[in-house]
Design a protein around this motif. Structure first.
Motif, PDB file in Angstrom:
ATOM      1  N   HIS A 102     -76.434 -89.602  65.767  1.00 47.19           N
ATOM      2  CA  HIS A 102     -76.507 -89.582  67.232  1.00 47.19           C
ATOM      3  C   HIS A 102     -75.644 -88.428  67.729  1.00 47.19           C
ATOM      4  N   LEU A 103     -76.260 -87.458  68.383  1.00 43.76           N
ATOM      5  CA  LEU A 103     -75.551 -86.263  68.806  1.00 43.76           C
ATOM      6  C   LEU A 103     -74.419 -86.605  69.781  1.00 43.76           C
ATOM      7  N   VAL A 104     -73.229 -86.130  69.469  1.00 45.40           N
ATOM      8  CA  VAL A 104     -72.081 -86.371  70.335  1.00 45.40           C
ATOM      9  C   VAL A 104     -72.282 -85.716  71.696  1.00 45.40           C
ATOM     10  N   THR A 105     -73.056 -84.639  71.744  1.00 46.78           N
ATOM     11  CA  THR A 105     -73.322 -83.979  73.026  1.00 46.78           C
ATOM     12  C   THR A 105     -74.089 -84.877  73.998  1.00 46.78           C
ATOM     13  N   LEU A 107     -73.202 -87.995  74.421  1.00 42.40           N
ATOM     14  CA  LEU A 107     -72.227 -88.983  74.871  1.00 42.40           C
ATOM     15  C   LEU A 107     -71.519 -88.482  76.130  1.00 42.40           C
ATOM     16  N   PRO A 108     -70.908 -89.388  76.898  1.00 41.92           N
ATOM     17  CA  PRO A 108     -70.129 -88.965  78.067  1.00 41.92           C
ATOM     18  C   PRO A 108     -69.035 -87.966  77.680  1.00 41.92           C
ATOM     19  N   ALA A 109     -68.701 -87.082  78.612  1.00 44.14           N
ATOM     20  CA  ALA A 109     -67.727 -86.020  78.341  1.00 44.14           C
ATOM     21  C   ALA A 109     -66.384 -86.568  77.867  1.00 44.14           C
ATOM     22  N   ALA A 110     -65.987 -87.720  78.400  1.00 46.82           N
ATOM     23  CA  ALA A 110     -64.695 -88.295  78.001  1.00 46.82           C
ATOM     24  C   ALA A 110     -64.669 -88.647  76.525  1.00 46.82           C
ATOM     25  N   LEU A 111     -65.780 -89.126  75.989  1.00 48.54           N
ATOM     26  CA  LEU A 111     -65.857 -89.433  74.560  1.00 48.54           C
ATOM     27  C   LEU A 111     -65.847 -88.156  73.730  1.00 48.54           C
ATOM     28  N   GLN A 112     -66.520 -87.133  74.201  1.00 48.03           N
ATOM     29  CA  GLN A 112     -66.502 -85.859  73.488  1.00 48.03           C
ATOM     30  C   GLN A 112     -65.080 -85.304  73.409  1.00 48.03           C
ATOM     31  N   GLU A 142     -72.092 -85.497  65.076  1.00 49.22           N
ATOM     32  CA  GLU A 142     -72.911 -86.708  65.210  1.00 49.22           C
ATOM     33  C   GLU A 142     -72.070 -87.969  65.041  1.00 49.22           C
ATOM     34  N   LEU A 143     -72.523 -89.025  65.693  1.00 50.67           N
ATOM     35  CA  LEU A 143     -71.844 -90.321  65.678  1.00 50.67           C
ATOM     36  C   LEU A 143     -72.647 -91.332  64.882  1.00 50.67           C
ATOM     37  N   TYR A 144     -71.918 -92.174  64.118  1.00 47.51           N
ATOM     38  CA  TYR A 144     -72.526 -93.247  63.329  1.00 47.51           C
ATOM     39  C   TYR A 144     -71.762 -94.540  63.625  1.00 47.51           C
ATOM     40  N   ILE A 145     -72.492 -95.589  63.999  1.00 44.86           N
ATOM     41  CA  ILE A 145     -71.890 -96.909  64.192  1.00 44.86           C
ATOM     42  C   ILE A 145     -72.775 -97.925  63.483  1.00 44.86           C
ATOM     43  N   GLY A 146     -72.190 -98.689  62.566  1.00 45.75           N
ATOM     44  CA  GLY A 146     -72.981 -99.669  61.828  1.00 45.75           C
ATOM     45  C   GLY A 146     -72.137-100.819  61.316  1.00 45.75           C
ATOM     46  N   VAL A 258     -67.734 -89.995  62.429  1.00 41.31           N
ATOM     47  CA  VAL A 258     -68.180 -88.759  63.082  1.00 41.31           C
ATOM     48  C   VAL A 258     -68.418 -87.729  61.992  1.00 41.31           C
ATOM     49  N   SER A 259     -69.493 -86.952  62.127  1.00 37.69           N
ATOM     50  CA  SER A 259     -69.775 -85.914  61.133  1.00 37.69           C
ATOM     51  C   SER A 259     -70.031 -84.581  61.813  1.00 37.69           C
ATOM     52  N   ILE A 260     -69.845 -83.509  61.057  1.00 38.71           N
ATOM     53  CA  ILE A 260     -70.228 -82.179  61.507  1.00 38.71           C
ATOM     54  C   ILE A 260     -70.726 -81.395  60.300  1.00 38.71           C
ATOM     55  N   ASN A 261     -71.711 -80.539  60.523  1.00 40.38           N
ATOM     56  CA  ASN A 261     -72.224 -79.677  59.452  1.00 40.38           C
ATOM     57  C   ASN A 261     -71.489 -78.342  59.494  1.00 40.38           C
ATOM     58  N   GLY A 262     -71.491 -77.634  58.354  1.00 39.05           N
ATOM     59  CA  GLY A 262     -70.757 -76.378  58.311  1.00 39.05           C
ATOM     60  C   GLY A 262     -71.285 -75.417  57.273  1.00 39.05           C
ATOM     61  N   VAL A 263     -70.993 -74.139  57.506  1.00 35.36           N
ATOM     62  CA  VAL A 263     -71.358 -73.068  56.577  1.00 35.36           C
ATOM     63  C   VAL A 263     -70.202 -72.082  56.514  1.00 35.36           C
TER      64      VAL A 263
END
Length: 307
Positions: A102-105, A107-112, A142-146, A258-263
């Motif tokens: 779930h894209l963090v972008t 989400l509400p700005a306060a959560l970001q 991205e956000l993950y909740i489970g 929370v995850s992020i991709n990188g290069v």
């Protein structure tokens, strides 16, 4: 032959060995040298301590402050409050819906703001440079909740051969990983038998094996020969899962990640090949021009990093 049959019966073999380091002690230079560049998984502790989310992001917080937030999971629409109720009550026999990627972008700005600035152990990340992000963002936070018993639905490596940085806020997850040299045992989508399947060709980073624990020993007999790693990720820890490493996860206790991709220099070559072949497929810009640009960007960023 008997050894091969035994391997099929017993399934893949797993080591529980993965290095863990405190970020303040390992430092960026050693981290890049010993883990990023050789594409070796590692767990970093302490890199998230500056995030407000570390203390703030509880299940009660999400339910009370953002309970009306609309979500959609696998076609089902529900509120954040409803999701949290089901996550807390989740069991392996009846797992709750798993909010994932779930894209963090969104989400509400306060959560970001609660997960800023991004953890230092996710850098250097060349996708954040204006040479790559000027037209459109290339990084995806991205956000993950489970809940307990939920699983990531596929065994995969991250698209375009990007690195994955997985930052655990709440709960415990179990991860399974396979190095790139184990690919021959993992039944990749898009192989020769599927050459007429366009969707399969577009997903070379996904395995046909859906259930690691209960796999079809007749259809996937070679999977029994695979060797991987199996370990847990705890609150406050960040997992570096390198480019090309196959992985999946299951949740042991209600979890927020929370995850992020990188290069960076370590995976730029593989990223560039995938970017040209898959991301630019069907676009007007000639592939030779894309390749030339990526070659320039890689050499420039590598040069800047060395200064």
């Amino acid at each position: 032959m008997s050894d091969q049959l035994e391997a099929v019966r017993n399934g893949p073999t797993f080591s529980q060995e993965i290095d863990r380091h405190e970020w303040s002690q390992i430092g960026c230079e050693r981290y890049v040298r010993d883990y990023i560049n050789p594409l070796k998984p590692v767990i970093i502790t302490g890199a998230l301590d500056q995030w407000p989310a570390r203390d703030k992001w509880t299940f009660e917080f999400f339910k009370e402050q953002y309970g009306d937030l609309d979500l959609e999971i696998d076609g089902r629409k529900l509120s954040m409050a409803r999701l949290i109720d089901e996550v807390v009550a989740s069991t392996p026999e009846s797992p709750a819906p798993y909010l994932r990627n779930h894209l963090v972008t969104k989400l509400p700005a306060a959560l970001q703001a609660d997960i800023a600035p991004m953890a230092s152990c996710t850098r250097p990340n060349w996708l954040e440079h204006p040479l790559m992000s000027a037209r459109a963002p290339m990084t995806y936070t991205e956000l993950y909740i489970g809940g307990k018993g939920a699983k990531f639905p596929v065994l995969h490596y991250d698209g375009l051969h990007t690195h994955a940085f997985l930052m655990q806020i709440q709960g415990v997850k179990e991860y399974i990983g396979f190095a790139p040299d184990q690919t021959p045992y993992l039944y990749v989508r898009g192989n020769a038998e599927q050459e007429n399947d366009a969707q399969a060709r577009e997903q070379p980073n996904i395995s046909e094996i859906v259930d690691i624990e209960n796999w079809d020993t007749n259809r996937f007999s070679l999977f029994g020969k695979a060797k991987g790693i199996r370990f847990t990720l705890h609150p406050g820890e960040t997992l570096f899962m390198p480019s090309g490493w196959w992985h999946t996860a299951r949740i042991l206790t209600p979890s927020i990640t929370v995850s992020i991709n990188g290069v960076n220099a370590a995976n730029w070559y593989d990223f560039s090949k995938d970017f040209s072949r898959y991301y630019m497929a069907g676009r007007k810009l000639p592939i030779w021009a894309v390749n030339a640009y990526l070659l320039f960007v890689g050499k420039w960023l590598d040069l800047v990093a060395a200064v």
